[in-house]
Design an enzyme around this catalytic site. Structure first.
Site, PDB file in Angstrom:
ATOM      1  N   ASP A 583     -58.317 -18.505  81.113  1.00 34.94           N
ATOM      2  CA  ASP A 583     -59.019 -19.939  81.535  1.00 34.94           C
ATOM      3  C   ASP A 583     -58.128 -21.489  81.173  1.00 34.94           C
ATOM      4  O   ASP A 583     -56.644 -21.111  79.544  1.00 34.94           O
ATOM      5  CB  ASP A 583     -60.154 -19.669  80.024  1.00 34.94           C
ATOM      6  CG  ASP A 583     -60.723 -18.630  80.141  1.00 34.94           C
ATOM      7  OD1 ASP A 583     -61.914 -18.922  81.596  1.00 34.94           O
ATOM      8  OD2 ASP A 583     -61.786 -17.432  79.812  1.00 34.94           O
ATOM      9  N   ASP A 693     -65.257 -17.397  86.937  1.00 35.74           N
ATOM     10  CA  ASP A 693     -66.571 -17.153  85.653  1.00 35.74           C
ATOM     11  C   ASP A 693     -66.306 -18.972  85.767  1.00 35.74           C
ATOM     12  O   ASP A 693     -66.176 -18.878  84.774  1.00 35.74           O
ATOM     13  CB  ASP A 693     -65.112 -16.835  84.761  1.00 35.74           C
ATOM     14  CG  ASP A 693     -65.250 -16.835  83.657  1.00 35.74           C
ATOM     15  OD1 ASP A 693     -66.276 -16.611  83.164  1.00 35.74           O
ATOM     16  OD2 ASP A 693     -64.800 -17.037  82.512  1.00 35.74           O
ATOM     17  N   HIS A 900     -63.929 -24.821  83.932  1.00 32.60           N
ATOM     18  CA  HIS A 900     -65.270 -24.083  83.921  1.00 32.60           C
ATOM     19  C   HIS A 900     -64.927 -23.530  82.382  1.00 32.60           C
ATOM     20  O   HIS A 900     -66.529 -23.553  81.842  1.00 32.60           O
ATOM     21  CB  HIS A 900     -65.410 -22.803  85.032  1.00 32.60           C
ATOM     22  CG  HIS A 900     -63.994 -21.567  83.911  1.00 32.60           C
ATOM     23  ND1 HIS A 900     -63.257 -21.035  85.090  1.00 32.60           N
ATOM     24  CD2 HIS A 900     -64.000 -20.640  82.946  1.00 32.60           C
ATOM     25  CE1 HIS A 900     -63.093 -20.699  84.659  1.00 32.60           C
ATOM     26  NE2 HIS A 900     -63.899 -20.339  84.046  1.00 32.60           N
TER      27      HIS A 900
END
Ligand SMILES: [Zn+2]
Length: 1379
Positions: A583, A693, A900
């Site tokens: 991430d 994701d 995201h």
């Protein structure tokens, strides 16, 4: 020293050959049993063992060199007794290995050198461990007891005696690595070879005829048992076999052992009989020398294969008590044997690192905490001594360590690991280059080991390296748990810094047991597989002595028997690709992600060296870009692995962005920048859009993906749906324009697979399209915080490659996987429209400032590209070219913050500081550049801008719509109305994509055809223009009525108020910032109340402006300017909210009396319909949905659009339109959305269908402004003179439904890129309209989104502005205008 020569031999037996090798095995088995009886003091405990030993004799012969040639015969039981007194705890039997043979220097060996390789070794080891051996060797086994002892094969002592039990510490004797699966095959092949040979050369073999027959019969009998796959199931089978082998009945050994013994007998009878005959009849032997030599060779091979098998099988099975197995109890028994928490002193987990040395590691640490420094800068700092147990912090700081290791000399030949657990993330640097990441703590993603040497240690090495310790965990520094806000004061204890010997076999046993346990747990309790797994694991544990590593081989063989059972052809094939989901920001911020990427990437590059077949997939160009900048050597290694076919860049986008919120153009740019990066750096574009994701997938994505050169799509997030189960795993996804992408959701339902049995099995059982396509993808490796695959994951997958009942594993890439499933395409079902994610619906609203920043950045970059293109093309300047790099950087920042977890609002507060700065930088830079461009345009119009009698301003409309607006003029002009600020108001209209020169001096106060008016009654305010009549209740500031003048149609539900603010309780189930749950709708808790009568700021004729205020208490204060212009039905609500609420969501609501089963919502390059009812669970799930600039509810003849300038969360049901404005979640950012917010939403009543009444254009209008140059002075400014057409579109089309979305310079040259889309959902033919002469653009080429001309257009007619073009519903096309 006495050279003890002994012969271990069995007592005479009539059919000696069939017994002889059985007896040494029996000695080992029963000897061990007897030894343990002796040790326990319970000598009668194993009566069978004792009796068996009583019947066995050991013949000991003195050294042949010795003058005393006497020999003695010992009873085996007494001999074992004697060993016991000498401290012997264990007997094993093995074959003598090569090294030992050379070490033997006895004359016997030299004299009988032709008898090599037929030796057995009896090893006795002390009860303390494996380092006290006594070794005996049979060099050969002769059975003819009638011969004198001189003729017996001799057994040599390998310089080891009972008196010197220590000396075999470095003995070359090792328990052989048996591979039972292989042995079985070996035996089979050897038997077949022997049989074929024997049949062919029967006459030439030097065996007596009777023995030949016995021998051939034995072979054929053995073959039968092999074919039977050694499952002796009935009592009759057993008796038959036992009779044949003349085995005592108490031997309840496994069928395999028995068959092995049987074949062994056959082989031995050949070999044993042959040897003396060869010796005795040299003439015969010469005659058939070649045949008999070959015969000997074959029998030897068979003998050896069988010997391996018999040793293991016998040890495993003989005399085992059979007990009742309780599945649950046994399963728990397995669990305890692999537990890292319980019984580690006695279980196998505790033996993976049998030796640990803490003193071998010395540490120095930087004297001060540091920021994130480069290696070189860090090495300039001062260091101090440091010890394990020290605590470092606070959160987010860095410490560097210098590690010095002295490997103990006695660890020669051992696999040595460095173990480091700083309870945090860390990275090992060697020679300044990151070589491996480390993850401390105790969680499943822990990675604390680093292999010090490629193979084994030489002992005595000195090793130096550095460690960068980051004071954060894999998942940041959350308080007490995963997604809680940061604890800025967290500290991290250095728990371990040591070296350890890694026992590969113990680890293997552990891994097998773990997998068997997983099978036991994950297969149905009554399944054959689960039962067999429990049985196998239990067998392993029964034979496992964790104190004696020699037993590890035995239990590994037991496991292998289980795991080598093969699947049938119908088994699912799982393509396993290593992956590391990073991430780009989440519970940490960008600066840390750069190091996370390096840690993860270094580790995976290293593992690729360990496992040449390992294949790894990594997405996100941004991560590669950072690695390239900060860790160039590591980046180089990655590129090498890409070339080698081990590392696969994938995805095509700059980051794995949110799938709902970015604009259409942002989607295109994610790919444009991502794909160009991949092509430039790795030689090719990505073929798969990889977005595992994100929180929902726009219905326009299939077309965007295709437009950017990709046909395949991989994700899995819909497996998290909390209402409906998505019905597919492999399917065709079709977008709103009909574009299709081949789509796969890995059925293990995770992108962070642990590569365990459970997930492999689920890769088949969860696959909802398995009958259509029997393939699944598995993305394995720790992720979110990075990390990637671990060694155990890789090992598990290798061990599970093809195990009966578990999907087959194929190590491959995502691309190859899609190539495979492409073959299933014709059978696949199609899903049309969005992939709505039934969770995380709060991400349309959380972190409002970020969403606003993104929306504004998108529109400003659009405007900047448009005006620079316009300026350059009109004037021949090079503004765009000059600022190409800046534009690139600005786009990178915008794209990055669409990640995201960033744009959806699910990151920690620190991320939003970065994000705010990035957005501010983009907004400030774009403003500066737009202003600069306007100044350049102005300077061409009026070179000396300080003189002249008239004052001008240059306005710019960057949208592909004619826009009208009532503006406050920069200087006072003639006017009908002044703004409440005191500025002159003028209504200005500008053509699409054009600049307009306005002479402020000569400007007239033009009276509108129908002015907007304001009237008041005691209770109400009435605002009316030519389109609408709006009634506002003065007592509460809410809209009582909204009537379309044309048709006198009331739009507000009778008796209800519109523009009503409502606070709902907003407590999700877990994911705080992510989720607005369905029950929230049921619990409105407060309605902010009007604090005063609406204040009239302006009352027409150009516009009416009212000011209202609403509040609950000081936690929610809303101020609004409500504006109605004379030229439009649109009502704008310019809103400021002071927001300090907790766990509430603020919505504004408009109850309408419009009846429609569907509402429309703008998405990227189009719009989609969603239900306004709750008929099915699929409708219910969409209680809150994502829309971009507008949502519209229409029935025949009337409709209402609700527009916004930075909001995304809508819910429209049963005529009630709601827009979600603000949330107040407390994790992972405790301060999420606290503070002041400014935003605008608008209401646009209309009388026709949305396509016919300009709703789409209104969406653009609410999201744009006119750009104004500074005022300048001139006597007679005339744009046309300067080749700048005023108020005429730079580039537009002649069709309302076709929108020019983007005008920019090509990435690779100065051609103009023009992107258009069909916005109404219908087919359209159109022409481009440009004020540039048609000749100006010599050719127009249709391109893909990567700006590459479509091949179909390269050879046909040359397209120009005069050509007609066409679009299908919602189609996007990109054109290259060539000058
Ligand atoms: Zn993620």
């Amino acid at each position: 020293m006495i050279r003890l020569q002994s012969l271990l031999c069995a007592q005479m037996h009539q059919n000696y050959a069939s017994k002889v090798l059985f007896q040494p095995v029996s000695l080992v088995i029963n000897g061990n049993k007897y030894l343990s009886s002796l040790s326990s003091g319970n000598i009668d405990a194993n009566d069978v063992a004792k009796r068996s030993l009583e019947n066995m004799k050991i013949i000991i012969k003195k050294d042949t060199n010795s003058t005393n040639n006497k020999s003695s015969i010992l009873n085996a039981k007494d001999w074992v007794h004697e060993l016991h007194l000498n401290g012997t705890g264990y007997l094993t039997l093995s074959k003598k290995d090569e090294q030992l043979q050379h070490k033997s220097n006895t004359t016997t060996v030299a004299a009988d050198s032709n008898k090599k390789n037929i030796e057995l070794v009896l090893v006795t080891s002390s009860s303390n461990g494996s380092d006290r051996h006594q070794t005996f060797i049979y060099e050969t086994l002769d059975t003819n007891m009638s011969k004198s002892f001189d003729e017996y094969p001799t057994i040599l002592d390998t310089n080891t005696s009972l008196q010197n039990p220590q000396c075999t510490k470095t003995s070359p004797l090792r328990w052989r690595n048996f591979a039972l699966g292989d042995i079985k095959l070996r035996i089979k092949e050897a038997v077949e070879a022997m049989r074929d040979f024997a049949l062919k050369h029967n006459n030439q073999i030097n065996l007596p005829e009777s023995d030949k027959n016995t021998y051939l019969n034995a072979l054929s009998e053995a073959e039968k048992f092999i074919e039977m796959d050694v499952m002796v199931t009935s009592k009759k089978d057993k008796e038959r076999l036992f009779n044949y082998l003349q085995l005592p009945s108490e031997y309840t050994s496994s069928a395999q052992a028995r068959v092995a013994l049987q074949i062994l007998n056959a082989a031995m009878s050949a070999w044993i009989f042959n040897y003396p005959m060869m010796k005795q009849n040299p003439s015969i032997s010469q005659q058939n020398d070649k045949v008999n030599q070959e015969f000997l060779k074959l029998s030897k091979e068979l003998y050896e294969a069988i010997l391996d098998s018999v040793l293991i099988s016998s040890i495993m099975s003989i005399n085992k008590p059979v007990v009742f197995k309780h599945k649950k109890v046994t399963t728990e028994r397995i669990e305890k044997y692999i537990s890292d928490t319980y019984f580690t002193d006695a279980n196998i987990y505790g033996k993976i690192y049998p030796l640990i040395n803490k003193d071998a590691v010395s540490l120095k640490v930087t004297t001060e905490k540091t920021d994130r420094l480069s290696y070189n800068d860090a090495m300039k700092l001062s260091f101090r001594d440091c010890k394990v147990g020290e605590v470092f912090g606070p959160s987010w700081v860095t410490y560097w360590f210098k590690v010095h290791i002295e490997v103990p000399k006695e660890w020669k030949g051992k696999i040595v690991h460095f173990l480091w657990n700083s309870s945090s993330e860390a990275m090992i640097f060697k020679d300044g280059i990151p070589v491996q990441g480390l993850t401390g703590g105790t969680w499943v993603d822990k990675r604390i080991e680093y292999k010090l040497f490629d193979k084994v240690a030489d002992g005595g090495e000195l090793v130096n390296f550095e460690i960068e310790m980051a004071c954060n965990g894999m998942f940041g520094v959350g308080k007490d748990g995963l997604i809680n806000p940061c604890d800025e004061t967290k500290t991290f204890k250095l728990e371990r810094a040591e070296i350890a010997v890694f026992d590969e076999k113990a680890y293997k046993v552990y891994t097998y047991l773990t997998m068997l346990y997983d099978i036991a747990k994950n297969f149905p309790e009554d399944s054959v597989k689960a039962s067999q797994a429990i049985w196998c694991a239990n067998e392993m544990i029964n034979h496992l002595n964790v104190q004696n590593s020699q037993t590890f081989d035995v239990v590994i063989e037991i496991a292998k028997k289980f795991f080598s059972l093969k699947n049938g052809d119908s088994q699912t094939v799982v393509t396993a690709t290593g992956h590391c989901h990073i991430d780009v920001s989440w519970l940490w911020f960008y600066a840390e992600t750069k190091r996370k990427a390096a840690r993860s990437f270094a580790t995976q590059v290293l593992y690729m060296d360990y496992y040449p077949e390992y294949k790894f997939t990594q997405s996100q160009a941004q991560l590669y870009q950072w690695t390239k900048e900060l860790y160039p050597e590591l980046y180089q290694k990655i590129k090498e692995k890409v070339v080698k076919g081990q590392w696969f860049p994938v995805g095509g986008t700059w980051v794995e962005m949110d799938g709902n919120l970015p604009s259409g153009e942002s989607f295109i740019r994610q790919f444009l920048m991502g794909q160009r990066f991949f092509k430039k750096e790795f030689g090719e574009y990505s073929k798969v859009f990889f977005l595992p994701d994100t929180f929902g997938y726009s219905a326009q994505l299939p077309q965007v993906i295709n437009h950017m050169g990709i046909r395949n799509f991989m994700t899995q997030k819909l497996s998290w749906n909390n209402i409906n189960k998505f019905p597919h795993n492999t399917f065709i996804w079709e977008g709103i324009d009909g574009s299709q992408v081949l789509t796969h959701f890995p059925p293990a339902n995770t992108y962070n697979s642990q590569a365990d049995v459970k997930e492999l099995v689920e890769s088949a059982t969860n696959n909802k399209d398995i009958e259509r396509c029997n393939h699944s993808l598995m993305l394995y490796g720790n992720g979110d915080g990075g990390g990637g695959p671990t060694i155990p994951m890789l090992d598990r997958l290798h061990m599970l490659k093809d195990t009966d009942g578990i999907p087959k594993v194929k190590f491959s890439s995502v691309d190859e996987f899609f190539d495979t499933i492409e073959g299933c395409r014709e059978n696949l079902l199609t899903w049309i429209g969005e992939l709505y994610f039934e969770l995380h619906r709060g991400t349309y609203t959380s972190q409002a400032a970020t969403k606003k920043g993104n929306r504004y950045c998108e529109r400003e970059l659009h405007s900047l590209e448009m005006i620079m293109s316009l300026c350059d093309h009109y004037l021949g300047t090079s503004l765009y070219r000059d600022h190409r790099n800046s534009l690139q950087e600005l786009w990178e920042l915008v794209l990055l913050n669409q990640f995201h977890d960033v744009l959806p609002g699910s990151s920690i507060g620190l991320v939003y500081k970065d994000c705010y700065e990035h957005h501010q930088k983009v907004l400030q830079t774009t403003k500066k550049l737009i202003d600069k461009t306007l100044e350049v345009l102005v300077s061409h119009i009026s070179p000396s801008s300080s003189t002249g009698s008239n004052t001008y301003v240059l306005l710019f409309n960057s949208n592909d719509f004619e826009i009208t607006r009532t503006l406050e003029m920069p200087v006072q002009t003639k006017t009908l109305q002044k703004s409440y600020h005191g500025q002159s108001l003028q209504t200005v209209t500008i053509q699409p994509n054009s600049v307009k020169l306005v002479n402020l001096t000569t400007m007239e106060a033009t009276k509108p055809q129908v002015p907007v008016t304001l009237k008041e009654s005691e209770l109400d305010l009435f605002i009316q223009n030519q389109y609408i009549k709006l009634t506002m209740d003065k007592t509460n500031g809410k809209i009582r009525s909204l009537v379309l003048v044309n048709g006198d149609r009331e739009l507000i539900k009778h008796g209800e108020y519109a523009n009503e603010f409502v606070l709902y309780e907003d407590i999700p189930l877990f994911w705080d910032a992510w989720d607005v749950e369905i029950y929230t709708q049921e619990k409105p808790i407060q309605k902010p109340k009007s604090t005063h009568v609406p204040k009239v700021l302006e009352s027409g004729p150009l516009r009416v402006v009212l000011q209202c205020q609403f509040q609950t208490d000081e936690n929610c204060v809303i101020t609004q300017l409500i504006t109605v212009n004379h030229y439009s039905s649109r009502i704008d609500f310019e809103t400021t909210v002071h927001w300090k609420e907790s766990r509430k969501i603020l919505r504004v609501e408009f109850p309408t009396n419009i009846r429609s089963p569907n509402a429309n919502y703008e998405i990227q390059f189009g719009h989609i319909e969603r239900p306004t009812h709750f008929n099915s669970s699929w409708d219910v799930a969409k209680f809150e949905v994502c829309g971009h600039r507008w949502a519209d509810l229409s029935e025949y003849g009337a409709g209402l659009s609700l527009l916004n300038d930075c909001k995304y969360g809508y819910s429209i049901h049963n005529g009630l339109m709601k827009l979600s404005l603000l949330r107040a979640p407390k994790a992972p950012d405790a301060e999420c959305d606290m503070g002041t917010h400014n935003f605008t939403y608008s209401l646009y009543p209309h009388d026709g269908r949305l396509q016919d009444t300009g709703v789409i254009a209104q969406g653009y209008q609410v999201n744009s402004d006119f750009y104004q140059s500074s005022c300048f002075h001139s006597d007679n400014a005339n744009l046309e003179h300067k080749q700048i057409p005023s108020d005429k579109a730079f580039i537009t089309t002649d069709k309302n439904s076709v929108i020019v979305e983007t005008v920019k310079l090509a990435e690779d040259n100065n051609d103009l890129i023009v992107r258009v889309y069909e916005s109404y959902g219908g087919h359209a033919k159109f022409h481009f309209v440009s004020n540039q002469s048609i000749d100006h653009f010599t050719e127009i080429k249709e391109c893909n989104g990567l700006e590459e001309p479509l091949s179909t257009h390269s050879t046909v007619e040359k397209l120009t502005l005069s050509n007609e073009f066409s679009l299908t519903p919602f189609q996007i096309k990109t054109f290259r205008f060539i000058r």
